[in-house]
Scaffold this motif. Structure first.
Motif, PDB file in Angstrom:
ATOM      1  N   PRO A 181       3.616  15.630 -23.891  1.00 46.84           N
ATOM      2  CA  PRO A 181       4.503  15.807 -22.736  1.00 46.84           C
ATOM      3  C   PRO A 181       3.796  16.544 -21.597  1.00 46.84           C
ATOM      4  O   PRO A 181       2.832  17.285 -21.809  1.00 46.84           O
ATOM      5  CB  PRO A 181       5.652  16.646 -23.299  1.00 46.84           C
ATOM      6  N   GLN A 182       4.272  16.354 -20.390  1.00 47.18           N
ATOM      7  CA  GLN A 182       3.709  17.021 -19.229  1.00 47.18           C
ATOM      8  C   GLN A 182       4.029  18.514 -19.246  1.00 47.18           C
ATOM      9  O   GLN A 182       4.943  18.967 -19.944  1.00 47.18           O
ATOM     10  CB  GLN A 182       4.266  16.390 -17.948  1.00 47.18           C
ATOM     11  N   ASP A 183       3.271  19.277 -18.472  1.00 45.06           N
ATOM     12  CA  ASP A 183       3.519  20.710 -18.359  1.00 45.06           C
ATOM     13  C   ASP A 183       4.966  20.980 -17.977  1.00 45.06           C
ATOM     14  O   ASP A 183       5.524  20.324 -17.086  1.00 45.06           O
ATOM     15  CB  ASP A 183       2.621  21.313 -17.274  1.00 45.06           C
ATOM     16  N   GLY A 184       5.564  21.960 -18.675  1.00 40.39           N
ATOM     17  CA  GLY A 184       6.926  22.368 -18.367  1.00 40.39           C
ATOM     18  C   GLY A 184       7.994  21.589 -19.101  1.00 40.39           C
ATOM     19  O   GLY A 184       9.159  22.013 -19.126  1.00 40.39           O
ATOM     20  N   LYS A 185       7.653  20.448 -19.701  1.00 39.65           N
ATOM     21  CA  LYS A 185       8.625  19.694 -20.474  1.00 39.65           C
ATOM     22  C   LYS A 185       8.973  20.460 -21.753  1.00 39.65           C
ATOM     23  O   LYS A 185       8.144  21.185 -22.304  1.00 39.65           O
ATOM     24  CB  LYS A 185       8.080  18.311 -20.837  1.00 39.65           C
ATOM     25  N   LYS A 186      10.192  20.283 -22.232  1.00 37.48           N
ATOM     26  CA  LYS A 186      10.640  20.957 -23.442  1.00 37.48           C
ATOM     27  C   LYS A 186      10.490  20.028 -24.652  1.00 37.48           C
ATOM     28  O   LYS A 186      10.920  18.876 -24.630  1.00 37.48           O
ATOM     29  CB  LYS A 186      12.101  21.387 -23.307  1.00 37.48           C
ATOM     30  N   ALA A 187       9.870  20.546 -25.705  1.00 37.33           N
ATOM     31  CA  ALA A 187       9.761  19.839 -26.983  1.00 37.33           C
ATOM     32  C   ALA A 187      10.386  20.731 -28.053  1.00 37.33           C
ATOM     33  O   ALA A 187      10.536  21.939 -27.865  1.00 37.33           O
ATOM     34  CB  ALA A 187       8.306  19.527 -27.312  1.00 37.33           C
ATOM     35  N   VAL A 188      10.743  20.149 -29.188  1.00 36.23           N
ATOM     36  CA  VAL A 188      11.474  20.885 -30.213  1.00 36.23           C
ATOM     37  C   VAL A 188      10.613  21.118 -31.448  1.00 36.23           C
ATOM     38  O   VAL A 188      10.039  20.176 -32.010  1.00 36.23           O
ATOM     39  CB  VAL A 188      12.763  20.140 -30.613  1.00 36.23           C
ATOM     40  N   LEU A 189      10.524  22.379 -31.846  1.00 34.51           N
ATOM     41  CA  LEU A 189       9.797  22.782 -33.051  1.00 34.51           C
ATOM     42  C   LEU A 189      10.792  23.103 -34.152  1.00 34.51           C
ATOM     43  O   LEU A 189      11.795  23.774 -33.915  1.00 34.51           O
ATOM     44  CB  LEU A 189       8.937  24.013 -32.762  1.00 34.51           C
ATOM     45  N   SER A 190      10.491  22.639 -35.368  1.00 32.33           N
ATOM     46  CA  SER A 190      11.323  22.984 -36.529  1.00 32.33           C
ATOM     47  C   SER A 190      10.424  23.475 -37.656  1.00 32.33           C
ATOM     48  O   SER A 190       9.308  22.984 -37.823  1.00 32.33           O
ATOM     49  CB  SER A 190      12.145  21.774 -36.992  1.00 32.33           C
ATOM     50  N   GLY A 191      10.898  24.461 -38.403  1.00 26.33           N
ATOM     51  CA  GLY A 191      10.100  25.015 -39.492  1.00 26.33           C
ATOM     52  C   GLY A 191      10.843  26.085 -40.259  1.00 26.33           C
ATOM     53  O   GLY A 191      11.991  26.414 -39.947  1.00 26.33           O
ATOM     54  N   LEU A 220      10.815  24.502 -26.839  1.00 30.34           N
ATOM     55  CA  LEU A 220       9.659  25.213 -26.295  1.00 30.34           C
ATOM     56  C   LEU A 220       9.047  24.455 -25.122  1.00 30.34           C
ATOM     57  O   LEU A 220       9.046  23.222 -25.096  1.00 30.34           O
ATOM     58  CB  LEU A 220       8.599  25.384 -27.391  1.00 30.34           C
ATOM     59  N   GLU A 221       8.495  25.207 -24.182  1.00 28.55           N
ATOM     60  CA  GLU A 221       7.919  24.623 -22.971  1.00 28.55           C
ATOM     61  C   GLU A 221       6.437  24.308 -23.179  1.00 28.55           C
ATOM     62  O   GLU A 221       5.642  25.185 -23.523  1.00 28.55           O
ATOM     63  CB  GLU A 221       8.099  25.597 -21.816  1.00 28.55           C
ATOM     64  N   VAL A 222       6.069  23.068 -22.941  1.00 26.45           N
ATOM     65  CA  VAL A 222       4.696  22.604 -23.167  1.00 26.45           C
ATOM     66  C   VAL A 222       3.748  23.121 -22.086  1.00 26.45           C
ATOM     67  O   VAL A 222       4.078  23.155 -20.896  1.00 26.45           O
ATOM     68  CB  VAL A 222       4.655  21.058 -23.214  1.00 26.45           C
ATOM     69  N   ILE A 223       2.545  23.539 -22.530  1.00 25.94           N
ATOM     70  CA  ILE A 223       1.429  23.852 -21.631  1.00 25.94           C
ATOM     71  C   ILE A 223       0.276  22.942 -22.050  1.00 25.94           C
ATOM     72  O   ILE A 223      -0.218  23.040 -23.176  1.00 25.94           O
ATOM     73  CB  ILE A 223       0.982  25.318 -21.737  1.00 25.94           C
ATOM     74  N   THR A 224      -0.167  22.061 -21.192  1.00 29.27           N
ATOM     75  CA  THR A 224      -1.227  21.126 -21.557  1.00 29.27           C
ATOM     76  C   THR A 224      -2.553  21.861 -21.755  1.00 29.27           C
ATOM     77  O   THR A 224      -2.720  23.007 -21.337  1.00 29.27           O
ATOM     78  CB  THR A 224      -1.400  20.041 -20.476  1.00 29.27           C
TER      79      THR A 224
END
Length: 321
Positions: A181-191, A220-224
């Motif tokens: 994903p591009q910078d600033g996009k939100k992705a979901v972490l599970s664990g 979480l917010e992606v940082i490339t």
């Protein structure tokens, strides 16, 4: 909003030891878990009704959370129905980290986790509790990327199960994505990892359900890579990695190794570490699963280690949607 305290790996070893000992005790007292000799479904005889799934709100790709409980710092208790591709990896009854289900016989995780594991590891899927319910399987093979270099370069590994998972609403495979994903996009972490909670200067005791290993999820917010490399002056941090931002409420931490990062229902990364979890000046690091050479290694390894029928089954896998 709660303040959070990340567990620093060297300073909190005693706390982690105490936690895993208590976890084993709680397994005996509250789960009464037994496995069939062929490592099939986990059955809970004594407290079936007490351990029913919690009805929790799913975190979608655009939703952030500031609710902090044991597990991912800033994570929210999650139902496995919303993250059925997430599995726990245990050794000697203790949580090592997480993995992601690629099909009914293959699990993806980090090279770091597998490098430290022994042949006795147990993979448990289809449950939002580390020690209860679901399906448990032993590993037939553990394969670390041949060019893995500690701590982050090519940090990926595969586990082939002795017996395949049986897919259901709580246990499904996920498809690998095509791009980060591009910078600033939100992705979901599970664990399933372990942290602690504080309110001001006061530590909040861990609850019984936290210590028995509750699935967590966080947006979480992606940082490339290009915007994260300034934080890590290391030959091991390359364009096969990228990061997510850390703030005072959200970060992966202890025992989250191998946790899947998902964007628009596609796997895009595996959490593989940080130099200081919970520190806003040190973004958390992921293996880029969409990177072509990483994807090629995954598919080539599965092809090499599968017989024709297993390979055909892999190609016909129905993915989480």
């Amino acid at each position: 909003m709660h303040q959070t305290l990340g567990l620093h790996f060297n300073e909190n070893k005693m706390m982690l030891i105490k936690t895993v000992i208590i976890t084993q005790i709680l397994t005996t007292l509250f789960c009464n878990v037994t496995a069939t000799p062929n490592e099939g479904t986990i059955t809970n005889h004594k407290h079936k009704n007490e351990m029913d799934e919690q009805k929790t709100k799913s975190i979608n790709d655009n939703e952030a959370t500031d609710h902090m409980i044991t597990g991912i710092i800033g994570g929210r208790r999650a139902s496995i129905k919303n993250y059925p591709y997430t599995a726990a990896i245990l050794q000697g009854g203790l949580l090592m980290g997480s993995g992601v289900i690629l099909n009914n016989k293959w699990l993806l995780t980090t090279g770091t986790l597998l490098h430290e594991a022994d042949p006795s590891i147990l993979i448990r899927g289809g449950t939002d509790k580390v020690i209860c319910k679901g399906q448990a399987r032993r590993a037939a093979k553990r394969i670390v990327h041949s060019n893995y270099t500690y701590p982050w370069l090519n940090n990926v590994g595969l586990i082939k199960l002795k017996k395949p998972f049986k897919f259901n609403k709580n246990l499904k495979a996920i498809k690998i994505g095509h791009v980060v994903p591009q910078d600033g996009k939100k992705a979901v972490l599970s664990g399933f990892g372990i942290t602690i909670e504080t309110r001001g200067d006061k530590k909040t005791p861990l609850s019984k359900s936290d210590l028995t290993g509750q699935l967590q999820a966080s947006s979480l917010e992606v940082i490339t890579y290009h915007n994260c490399k300034k934080y890590y002056d290391s030959d091991s941090f390359t364009n096969r990695n990228y990061c997510t931002a850390v703030n005072l409420t959200t970060s992966p931490c202890l025992l989250d190794d191998g946790s899947p990062l998902v964007f628009k229902k596609n796997l895009v990364g595996l959490f593989c570490g940080t130099s200081d979890c919970g520190n806003p000046t040190k973004p958390t690091i992921y293996t880029d699963i969409t990177y072509k050479e990483i994807k090629d290694w995954i598919h080539a390894t599965i092809k090499r280690e599968s017989n024709p029928s297993e390979l055909q089954e892999f190609y016909n896998t129905k993915y989480y949607e």
